[in-house]
Write an enzyme that holds these catalytic residues in place. Sequence first.
Site, PDB file in Angstrom:
ATOM      1  NE  ARG A 184      36.355  50.874  31.734  1.00 18.34           N
ATOM      2  CZ  ARG A 184      36.545  50.728  30.418  1.00 18.34           C
ATOM      3  NH1 ARG A 184      37.728  50.891  29.915  1.00 18.34           N
ATOM      4  NH2 ARG A 184      35.552  50.442  29.606  1.00 18.34           N
ATOM      5  CB  THR A 185      33.407  47.226  36.904  1.00 21.34           C
ATOM      6  OG1 THR A 185      33.386  48.596  36.512  1.00 21.34           O
ATOM      7  CG2 THR A 185      33.040  47.110  38.361  1.00 21.34           C
ATOM      8  CE  LYS A 218      16.652  28.521  32.889  1.00 16.48           C
ATOM      9  NZ  LYS A 218      17.363  27.466  33.613  1.00 16.48           N
ATOM     10  NE  ARG A 264      28.710  47.758  35.921  1.00 11.27           N
ATOM     11  CZ  ARG A 264      29.629  48.431  35.238  1.00 11.27           C
ATOM     12  NH1 ARG A 264      29.652  48.378  33.927  1.00 11.27           N
ATOM     13  NH2 ARG A 264      30.537  49.152  35.863  1.00 11.27           N
ATOM     14  CG  HIS A 307      30.654  52.317  39.399  1.00  3.76           C
ATOM     15  ND1 HIS A 307      31.321  51.275  40.008  1.00  3.76           N
ATOM     16  CD2 HIS A 307      30.976  52.239  38.069  1.00  3.76           C
ATOM     17  CE1 HIS A 307      32.012  50.608  39.092  1.00  3.76           C
ATOM     18  NE2 HIS A 307      31.819  51.168  37.915  1.00  3.76           N
TER      19      HIS A 307
HETATM   20  N1   CP Z   1      34.238  52.532  34.545  1.00  2.00           N
HETATM   21  C1   CP Z   1      33.493  51.439  34.350  1.00  2.00           C
HETATM   22  O1   CP Z   1      32.605  51.116  35.149  1.00  2.00           O
HETATM   23  O2   CP Z   1      33.823  50.718  33.242  1.00  2.00           O
HETATM   24  P1   CP Z   1      33.097  49.400  32.758  1.00  2.00           P
HETATM   25  O3   CP Z   1      31.681  49.770  32.391  1.00  2.00           O
HETATM   26  O4   CP Z   1      33.892  48.920  31.566  1.00  2.00           O
HETATM   27  O5   CP Z   1      33.102  48.423  33.893  1.00  2.00           O
END
Ligand code: CP
Length: 428
Positions: free
Chosen positions: A138-139, A167, A188, A216
């Site tokens: 999603r993100t 590395k 992320r 998040h």
């Molecule tokens: N909700 C969420 O962060 O989904 P993903 O881990 O698929 O990005």
Amino acid sequence: MSAQQTFLRDAMRRLNMTRDGFSKRIGVRRRALDTWLLPEDSSEYRTMPSIVKKFVSEIIGREILMTEYTQSAHESLAEKIGISGKPHLLSVDQLTRDSLEELFHVSDIMQPIARRQKISRVLEGAVLGNLFFEASTRTRVSFGAAFCRLGGSVCDTTGFTFSSMVKGESIYDTSRVMSGYVDALVIRHPEKGSVAEFSRATNIPVINGGDGPGEHPSQAILDLYSMSREFSRLGKLIDGAHIAMVGDLRYGRTVHSLIKLLANYRRLKFTLISPPSLEMPIYILDSVTKHGHVIQQSTSLTDLKQVDVVYATRIQKERFADEAIEGYTPEFQINQALINTYCDKHTIIMHPLPRDSRAGANDLSTDLNNDPRLAIFRQTDNGIPVRMAIFAVLMGVDKQVAHSMRDAKWNVPSHIGPDDAYFDALLD
Ligand code: CP
């Protein structure tokens, strides 16, 4: 003149549209529109369906919003949200209730683009660097799609294996190098605080797409945006709401960000239900209670009574060794029987997803898939307008979007998912 005539004429005037253009915009035949515009005593007069009236009201509301937002000359939203004078989004702590609601307005402006009715090129020429060192669907994809839908392009790198960090390259060097290539970064990373470290090495916008068990923020913003839309449909306010958070409240960064963001509202009650070893960290509980909200902690789903929202989360197995979790039994699963027993017809069921649908996972059950209270796909759909709004604000084009829109030319299905028409009918 009838109220219906006045309403429709006013709508066409505000939108500066002819009858032909207006009937196309609202998706009805010109002949039907003509009958709605006749005097009530005409034999051919027809009453406009309530769903059309609601749709026209939404379009007008959005138009008013766009005009007001575009003409406002206040401090820019990027300045209000930014951190140390830089346009980063690292934590929900950067948002106040006012700036959050302003961001929701920009997200509303983005809805016609997210729904593929309009296109915009305000980010034409800009490039996004999507650096994902942990798994994501999603993100990663929705940030990428949001950037593309504003006219930009995306460069992705996924996992450590395909990055020179394998590395031994530092976060500082990686961030500075990437800043020479791209105009914004979404990152992320498995370590809490790592995205803030990336942000210190660059002046281009950095957005936290999840830093280990930390935060998040974009997920929390889209969750609260979704919640406010669901509440508005039900005629409820977020102030005074009773919200249950269920599952892994210790490692689940989405709930960490969401509860802090919700703390900006008034008189909330939280019921936090988790296995004993996966309770919400104390420092987050303290930051919420100091705003005067009530928190009840529990290990049993029988405490899901009279809640307005059930926000379920997955157990974050990747963040601890594969030991059994005390209290995470099949009784801990949110399913149709449980919801029917404890919740009313207006309870909203949310989950940031992914949910673990494998046998024995005890996550949110798929047997709720046809229950209109389940908002999870409306929630994921809202990821696009919200993330478009975040980019537009941080990159300083938020006030240009409204005037940049043109009609989309390709065919789009009337509903994105096969069950969405069924949901819409139930929700109206
Ligand atoms: N909700 C969420 O962060 O989904 P993903 O881990 O698929 O990005």
